[in-house]
Design a protein around this motif. Structure first.
Motif, PDB file in Angstrom:
ATOM      1  N   SER A 118      85.227  60.302  27.436  1.00 35.21           N
ATOM      2  CA  SER A 118      85.213  60.706  28.844  1.00 35.21           C
ATOM      3  C   SER A 118      85.301  59.493  29.772  1.00 35.21           C
ATOM      4  N   PRO A 119      86.078  59.612  30.862  1.00 32.06           N
ATOM      5  CA  PRO A 119      86.142  58.518  31.843  1.00 32.06           C
ATOM      6  C   PRO A 119      84.786  58.193  32.466  1.00 32.06           C
ATOM      7  N   ILE A 120      83.878  59.174  32.543  1.00 33.96           N
ATOM      8  CA  ILE A 120      82.589  58.891  33.174  1.00 33.96           C
ATOM      9  C   ILE A 120      81.775  57.900  32.342  1.00 33.96           C
ATOM     10  N   GLY A 121      81.928  57.953  31.031  1.00 37.11           N
ATOM     11  CA  GLY A 121      81.264  56.967  30.193  1.00 37.11           C
ATOM     12  C   GLY A 121      81.765  55.570  30.479  1.00 37.11           C
ATOM     13  N   ASN A 122      83.071  55.431  30.671  1.00 42.74           N
ATOM     14  CA  ASN A 122      83.655  54.120  30.988  1.00 42.74           C
ATOM     15  C   ASN A 122      83.155  53.590  32.321  1.00 42.74           C
ATOM     16  N   LEU A 123      82.994  54.482  33.301  1.00 38.99           N
ATOM     17  CA  LEU A 123      82.476  54.060  34.603  1.00 38.99           C
ATOM     18  C   LEU A 123      81.039  53.553  34.487  1.00 38.99           C
ATOM     19  N   ARG A 124      80.236  54.242  33.683  1.00 34.49           N
ATOM     20  CA  ARG A 124      78.855  53.797  33.486  1.00 34.49           C
ATOM     21  C   ARG A 124      78.813  52.434  32.808  1.00 34.49           C
ATOM     22  N   ILE A 125      79.703  52.228  31.849  1.00 33.23           N
ATOM     23  CA  ILE A 125      79.776  50.930  31.164  1.00 33.23           C
ATOM     24  C   ILE A 125      80.217  49.847  32.145  1.00 33.23           C
ATOM     25  N   ASP A 126      81.148  50.159  33.034  1.00 34.13           N
ATOM     26  CA  ASP A 126      81.578  49.187  34.043  1.00 34.13           C
ATOM     27  C   ASP A 126      80.418  48.782  34.946  1.00 34.13           C
ATOM     28  N   GLY A 127      79.589  49.761  35.318  1.00 30.26           N
ATOM     29  CA  GLY A 127      78.405  49.441  36.123  1.00 30.26           C
ATOM     30  C   GLY A 127      77.420  48.576  35.365  1.00 30.26           C
ATOM     31  N   PHE A 128      77.247  48.861  34.091  1.00 29.60           N
ATOM     32  CA  PHE A 128      76.409  48.062  33.191  1.00 29.60           C
ATOM     33  C   PHE A 128      76.903  46.622  33.157  1.00 29.60           C
ATOM     34  N   LYS A 129      78.215  46.461  32.977  1.00 33.58           N
ATOM     35  CA  LYS A 129      78.813  45.117  32.932  1.00 33.58           C
ATOM     36  C   LYS A 129      78.557  44.357  34.227  1.00 33.58           C
ATOM     37  N   LYS A 130      78.741  45.044  35.351  1.00 31.32           N
ATOM     38  CA  LYS A 130      78.576  44.394  36.654  1.00 31.32           C
ATOM     39  C   LYS A 130      77.164  43.856  36.827  1.00 31.32           C
ATOM     40  N   ALA A 131      76.176  44.639  36.435  1.00 33.92           N
ATOM     41  CA  ALA A 131      74.789  44.185  36.561  1.00 33.92           C
ATOM     42  C   ALA A 131      74.519  42.981  35.664  1.00 33.92           C
ATOM     43  N   LEU A 132      75.072  42.997  34.463  1.00 33.97           N
ATOM     44  CA  LEU A 132      74.903  41.849  33.565  1.00 33.97           C
ATOM     45  C   LEU A 132      75.533  40.590  34.160  1.00 33.97           C
ATOM     46  N   GLU A 133      76.761  40.742  34.664  1.00 36.19           N
ATOM     47  CA  GLU A 133      77.476  39.597  35.226  1.00 36.19           C
ATOM     48  C   GLU A 133      76.712  38.978  36.387  1.00 36.19           C
ATOM     49  N   GLU A 134      76.153  39.822  37.241  1.00 34.37           N
ATOM     50  CA  GLU A 134      75.395  39.319  38.389  1.00 34.37           C
ATOM     51  C   GLU A 134      74.167  38.517  37.970  1.00 34.37           C
ATOM     52  N   ASN A 135      73.697  38.761  36.751  1.00 32.74           N
ATOM     53  CA  ASN A 135      72.516  38.058  36.253  1.00 32.74           C
ATOM     54  C   ASN A 135      72.853  37.006  35.199  1.00 32.74           C
ATOM     55  N   GLY A 136      74.138  36.646  35.127  1.00 34.17           N
ATOM     56  CA  GLY A 136      74.562  35.573  34.249  1.00 34.17           C
ATOM     57  C   GLY A 136      74.535  35.922  32.781  1.00 34.17           C
ATOM     58  N   LEU A 137      74.607  37.211  32.467  1.00 34.75           N
ATOM     59  CA  LEU A 137      74.567  37.660  31.078  1.00 34.75           C
ATOM     60  C   LEU A 137      75.956  38.099  30.626  1.00 34.75           C
ATOM     61  N   VAL A 138      76.238  37.904  29.358  1.00 37.08           N
ATOM     62  CA  VAL A 138      77.554  38.214  28.793  1.00 37.08           C
ATOM     63  C   VAL A 138      77.537  39.616  28.196  1.00 37.08           C
ATOM     64  N   PHE A 139      78.532  40.412  28.531  1.00 40.32           N
ATOM     65  CA  PHE A 139      78.679  41.757  27.957  1.00 40.32           C
ATOM     66  C   PHE A 139      79.238  41.652  26.546  1.00 40.32           C
ATOM     67  N   ASP A 140      78.591  42.333  25.605  1.00 37.57           N
ATOM     68  CA  ASP A 140      79.019  42.341  24.210  1.00 37.57           C
ATOM     69  C   ASP A 140      79.491  43.745  23.847  1.00 37.57           C
ATOM     70  N   GLU A 141      80.779  43.905  23.613  1.00 32.30           N
ATOM     71  CA  GLU A 141      81.363  45.213  23.307  1.00 32.30           C
ATOM     72  C   GLU A 141      80.701  45.863  22.091  1.00 32.30           C
ATOM     73  N   GLU A 142      80.214  45.057  21.170  1.00 33.80           N
ATOM     74  CA  GLU A 142      79.596  45.600  19.965  1.00 33.80           C
ATOM     75  C   GLU A 142      78.259  46.264  20.244  1.00 33.80           C
ATOM     76  N   MET A 143      77.712  46.042  21.436  1.00 31.91           N
ATOM     77  CA  MET A 143      76.444  46.676  21.805  1.00 31.91           C
ATOM     78  C   MET A 143      76.639  48.060  22.422  1.00 31.91           C
ATOM     79  N   VAL A 144      77.882  48.523  22.464  1.00 29.17           N
ATOM     80  CA  VAL A 144      78.186  49.889  22.906  1.00 29.17           C
ATOM     81  C   VAL A 144      78.512  50.712  21.660  1.00 29.17           C
ATOM     82  N   VAL A 145      77.676  51.698  21.382  1.00 27.30           N
ATOM     83  CA  VAL A 145      77.815  52.484  20.152  1.00 27.30           C
ATOM     84  C   VAL A 145      78.240  53.905  20.492  1.00 27.30           C
TER      85      VAL A 145
END
Length: 267
Positions: A118-145
């Motif tokens: 579902s596209p809504i899952g991708n949007l939630r992941i994008d929001g997750f990524k944005k919050a990580l980036e703002e805090n200097g953290l790296v998004f790891d694709e393998e942490m999405v199950v």
């Protein structure tokens, strides 16, 4: 959501027929074919079709509109169909949940995604990524199950995630959230002391499990009310034929016992 639809429909003199697809695109297609027969005055739907499935599926929606049966899509929608839509700000929801994890000291995070198509899952992941980036953290694709309806969730999570290295898990629906918590407990982890949990939907179940679950509330009743009101306005020709509207519903974070207090830094 259904309660909100029922309330508005009853108030305005309409009855509803409820159809469940059980996340099956084949069943959704059969239901749409039935509804196209003229059995209803209008349709409200959250489609199970992912972006890769829409090419073969979109004709069912177009047939509804060709037969002048008003259509309102909610939550899971597609831009390929021109109709009224009621959507949740899923990007904001993923961002908000992740910011809460970080504010409680949880920085080693994973996502369990039972709506991977579902596209809504991708949007939630994008929001997750944005919050990580703002805090200097790296998004790891393998942490999405991703989790399918027929999958052995305990096996997949055990293989995919190192629970000892995690201190927060974001789960994209309520039932899966409760199942993830049960799996963690059986493995000896304390919630939230070892691993914090945030889920989505905020139904009744999340209030009564132990601990009660911090949830992203999508305000389902409000979505239902808006969807039903818009559909009935279409049926009664109270809006211009081509004046389609997309209404975006903001989410709320309901903090309960499955996350640590703000400012906590044990994680």
């Amino acid at each position: 959501m259904l309660y909100g639809i029922e309330q508005i429909a009853d108030k305005r003199g309409y009855s509803i027929i409820t159809c469940s697809t059980n996340e099956s695109i084949e069943k959704e297609a059969k239901i749409l074919d039935f509804l196209c027969s003229g059995a209803v005055d209008g349709v409200i739907i959250s489609t199970v079709a992912g972006e890769t499935q829409l090419a073969d599926h979109i004709g069912h929606f177009r047939e509804l509109l060709q037969k002048q049966i008003p259509l309102v899509m909610f939550d899971r929608v597609t831009e390929k169909i021109e109709c009224d839509k009621v959507v949740v700000d899923d990007f904001e929801a993923g961002y908000k949940a992740t910011k809460h994890f970080l504010a409680t000291g949880c920085r080693d995070l994973a996502i369990v995604n039972p709506i991977a198509n579902s596209p809504i899952g991708n949007l939630r992941i994008d929001g997750f990524k944005k919050a990580l980036e703002e805090n200097g953290l790296v998004f790891d694709e393998e942490m999405v199950v991703p989790i399918g309806a027929e999958d052995d969730m305990e096996l997949i999570l055990s293989v995919s995630l190192d629970f000892q290295k995690l201190n927060g898990i974001l789960v994209f629906d309520e039932i899966t959230t409760v199942k993830v918590m049960d799996i963690l407990r059986t493995k000896g982890y304390s919630i939230p002391n070892d691993i914090s949990i945030i889920g989505f939907t905020n139904g009744e179940l999340s209030k009564y499990v132990t601990p009660s679950v911090t949830m992203i509330s999508q305000h389902g009743r409000h979505i239902g009310e808006k969807s039903a009101s818009k559909l009935i306005d279409r049926i009664e020709a109270k809006v211009h034929e081509d004046d389609f509207e997309t209404k975006t519903i903001k989410t709320s974070l309901v903090v309960r016992g499955s996350t640590l207090p703000l400012g906590y830094h044990k994680c």
